[in-house]
Design an enzyme around this catalytic site. Structure first.
Site, PDB file in Angstrom:
ATOM      1  N   THR B  50      10.781  24.783 -32.987  1.00  0.00           N
ATOM      2  CA  THR B  50      12.054  24.110 -33.199  1.00  0.00           C
ATOM      3  C   THR B  50      12.888  24.792 -34.267  1.00  0.00           C
ATOM      4  O   THR B  50      14.117  24.777 -34.219  1.00  0.00           O
ATOM      5  CB  THR B  50      11.794  22.641 -33.608  1.00  0.00           C
ATOM      6  OG1 THR B  50      11.039  22.016 -32.557  1.00  0.00           O
ATOM      7  CG2 THR B  50      13.086  21.894 -33.837  1.00  0.00           C
ATOM      8  N   TYR B 138      -2.533  26.774 -32.793  1.00  0.00           N
ATOM      9  CA  TYR B 138      -1.464  26.172 -31.995  1.00  0.00           C
ATOM     10  C   TYR B 138      -1.474  26.817 -30.606  1.00  0.00           C
ATOM     11  O   TYR B 138      -1.351  28.025 -30.488  1.00  0.00           O
ATOM     12  CB  TYR B 138      -0.143  26.419 -32.725  1.00  0.00           C
ATOM     13  CG  TYR B 138       1.131  25.984 -32.047  1.00  0.00           C
ATOM     14  CD1 TYR B 138       1.149  25.038 -31.026  1.00  0.00           C
ATOM     15  CD2 TYR B 138       2.357  26.516 -32.464  1.00  0.00           C
ATOM     16  CE1 TYR B 138       2.338  24.649 -30.436  1.00  0.00           C
ATOM     17  CE2 TYR B 138       3.549  26.123 -31.880  1.00  0.00           C
ATOM     18  CZ  TYR B 138       3.536  25.195 -30.858  1.00  0.00           C
ATOM     19  OH  TYR B 138       4.719  24.814 -30.275  1.00  0.00           O
ATOM     20  N   LYS B 167      -3.475  22.204 -32.690  1.00  0.00           N
ATOM     21  CA  LYS B 167      -2.307  21.590 -32.066  1.00  0.00           C
ATOM     22  C   LYS B 167      -2.243  22.047 -30.620  1.00  0.00           C
ATOM     23  O   LYS B 167      -2.204  23.237 -30.337  1.00  0.00           O
ATOM     24  CB  LYS B 167      -1.028  22.014 -32.804  1.00  0.00           C
ATOM     25  CG  LYS B 167       0.222  21.461 -32.174  1.00  0.00           C
ATOM     26  CD  LYS B 167       1.408  21.846 -33.012  1.00  0.00           C
ATOM     27  CE  LYS B 167       2.688  21.830 -32.203  1.00  0.00           C
ATOM     28  NZ  LYS B 167       3.720  22.665 -32.865  1.00  0.00           N
TER      29      LYS B 167
END
Lengths: 297, 297, 297, 297
Positions: B50, B138, B167
């Site tokens: 993001t 991740y 994650k």
């Protein structure tokens, strides 16, 4: 009847075959159904994928449909899988199921050639016009070769009167979210993907259609009851305990693995029908270990 | 520090750019971080997907890392995304993040050429040896081009000391089940796929890493709290209320949509960096409608 | 017979149905077969995918098999598709096909449940033991739901005596390369993916199994002859001329589109069997345009 | 220059790195380029995927671009890969490439966030406006994460003046057919998927962009020449001879395998840049065997 009568754990019996000639073994089917009814299932679904419906002749199919409904004898609601490649035979099966007392029918749009949305809609509409019991729309592209998007599924439920239930088996939780959104939560949806059981109940599934009760009937019921009570910690504990078993029956194929498991339990239901082969020995041992891990639960 | 300090809603700030020259706008970043801290987030994660980390120069990246950690000022734990195509620069960023006070770093194995498992392992191990803060592995194949299976992810956590968190962003709940199974539930996993938030908490996720708090900070917190209390009915109600918003920011791309949403909120953070374009007008209207639907929640 | 007798353009007739009662229309089938034989095809393949084999009752299937072989009357080699869900019925069909004079049979491992390699191998071996005519292994996951890798396909050809031909319909040219490599070029492979026709001949395919000759018999033959002569420029010109037609019949589904095209040609063969619906009007117009583009070729 | 100057075998040099400090090794690059020029390539394409462009710093990238163009010294046309995540840096690289004398640039829309069609179009248009040399649009979703459909690719060629060539690397021959159809055969397309080389030439590809000449320069040229002469039998024989090598360099990754192969040839170009690791020993032996199979060809 009201569609809401279906809720909770909907169990698929396997279809037992005679060890010698491979014919449908009704007495054993009756005993299996009794076990499912007695051990806490909330509904019975003969002639689904697990029931090897696709491998039966029409005569055999009729035999299993009639015997199953008769044996349940209104102790629980019964939903009969009536899927067939041609619309004509699907209609015939749906009418037969209704005539012998099925409470509902489940319809998967089996394909050889891919069907477009108009063809799928017409298939469902034609079946629906021929009967008056409710229809559960069943989406399972892995076996049927056709993937119905939530938009189409909800359209079927909106526009065809007796389409009142949805069974989603893609294993993608987003599909259930979309169905809930598109139907404003008004069409009950059932989970048909075993390892998605926990997520599906969290997402609001009305029930879980599963072959697991053939072997471990108490566990799916425990999971459902924990979710109903809102006890997520218990639900999670039950689910993770059950998960290796669910993964195991998925990996080996449901009829194949469940039949092997019933043999391990001393309840012989014969082999799956060829080209399906009995579960290979290493997988049988793995299954035995997984079942052992659920003892005393 | 203990890895267990990360839990709950981990918020990704976008990276604001100056409207005129497109440079990183630190004062606005500071204000955005304050909003996230003040509105209930449980952790801050700058320079994730993001945060358009992939589109920043090294100097810009350093600026954002340092400014973010400084601004949070220990009010919450901070985890900094340090992913880079080369191991060398990923190490440099990890060391920089640690040097400016990050509590942990998040590592996605960005690829151009697909990496084999040995290459991925070595990449993580090399980064881990260079720092002493914890690492969150991740997995997000949709952006990174590399899909790490649960087996590999758990191996990283088992064999590399400071890999302590996972994650998972594939959106497949089975991946989380596998991680829980393979790690005996001992490695906390976080959900990075917004529409999976409810299912992930049901499956036992320790937290939800999300850009949603930039725009609707109270909702993810509500969902988390309902799940923590085991109130699944409330959790489900909150989730379905929030879902159209989550679907909307996924569809338009996180930085693009979140930046458009902040502009709608009167909080200008500039445009995403090209080739990303500002959200198109019809999508902006859709976003405004979806945000409106969450007012008064 | 020798398997090498099959080579070139192997044509699939559609199965005509009576306009009124939907029954198999043998006189029209006979006329269609004559057209295919007379217009240059090198082999005839009734009861393939195009022949809607999957939608026929056993009685209908027998009727089409027998009528087709009789009508061809040794003018060309005939290969009959005998695929069925159960091994038992596939064996029955294979024996029937042999008994009425088929030169070979084509076998697709149709599935409901996915089959593992042992199950597929046993299925083929059981069929092969029951007959003495050659078998063409047919891989078409899009319709059958089972994808046989080149390794398995070549193993079938190596280990089962009368498996002597391969038909590959995935549309992935690499599959043909692998088959050629694994079999040292000794097992003839046929292309079953229409838009791959040029690439397949370039890769060494022995033939092209196609429904195209029902409508444009001269074009596939032209392509084959250009490739045989090694005139790639002509082959390319013919192929690109033909390609819009091939794309069109793929898009609409082979039996559906070919039946619509025959009606456009003034040769009525009835509708496809439901759930398949006749080609929708806009697609019929598109087909007419595409056919028009091939006039005078 | 005219875009049609690019045709035939376009060779990608790897980027040599110093064995000790990993810096770009220009003298070795120069020798490698000389080998490629001298052994029959028809064009040189530095800084493509094989050139590890994605792993270079901007300074290194500039060094390789300038050195490559200078070394080729107009003996062959040079096309420089200028792809970068940000439009700004892609423009910078394109201008730099033009300034040092590149005959054309190749642009892959590298992504972190998926780009929509408007974003892709703007990215190309912005680069095109900044330079006056021709652009080759390059589609390779496996490395870039973005899959441009033929419709978009041809739109770029139609609407942006200096987009004059297309390179398709999906490995799906249908994409090339569509490009030929949509552009009425007027935009030359190049194949970038090694094992598709034969099918692509059959389909009318103007050339083959490949790393193979680093190791076996004569074979791709032989294939091209056989196709140009329309000798499909020879082309097929050459292709199947070469195929195991092409499969081998695909499996191990192009820079990794080609660098290992150059070491086997006694031409050391250092290791690929981390996280890429040198080819593992078993794969090196496999490569050696495959190279041995091409000796004396």
């Amino acid at each position: 009847m009201k569609s809401t009568e279906f809720r909770g754990i909907i169990s698929y019996p396997v279809t037992p075959f005679d060890l010698h000639d491979g014919s449908v073994d009704v007495p054993t089917l009756n005993r299996l159904i009794d076990r499912l009814v007695d051990s806490g299932s909330h509904g019975i679904a003969p002639l689904g994928s697990t029931g090897e419906s696709a491998y039966l002749s029409d005569d055999e199919w009729d035999t299993v449909a009639e015997a199953s409904v008769r044996r349940v004898a209104k102790r629980l609601p019964v939903i009969v899988g009536i899927s067939d490649l041609t619309t004509r035979n699907a209609v015939r099966r749906a009418k037969f199921a209704e005539s012998v007392g099925a409470d509902a029918v489940m319809v998967l749009p089996v394909s050889y050639w891919k069907l477009n949305e108009a063809e799928i809609f017409r298939h469902y509409a034609t079946i629906a016009e021929a009967i008056s019991v409710p229809i559960m729309v069943y989406n399972n592209p892995a076996t049927s070769g056709i993937d119905m998007q939530p938009e189409l599924i909800v359209k079927l439920a909106r526009e065809i009167d007796n389409v009142t239930m949805i069974k989603e088996s893609t294993g993608d939780i987003q599909r259930m979210h979309r169905i809930a959104q598109l139907s404003d939560g008004r069409v009950p949806f059932f989970n048909g993907s075993n390892p998605l059981a926990l997520g599906a109940f969290a997402a609001g599934a009305a029930g879980w259609c599963t072959a697991a009760p053939n072997l471990v009937p108490q566990w799916p019921v425990k999971l459902y009851e924990a979710c109903e009570k809102g006890d997520m910690e218990l639900a999670r504990a039950v689910f993770y305990r059950l998960l290796p078993f669910l993964q195991c029956i998925m990996k080996g194929g449901l009829p194949t693995t469940v039949k092997a498991g019933l043999a391990l339990r001393g309840f012989s239901v014969g082999a799956p029908r060829r080209p399906l082969q009995p579960l290979a020995e290493p997988a049988v041992r793995e299954l035995a270990a997984v079942l052992g891990g659920l003892e005393g639960g």
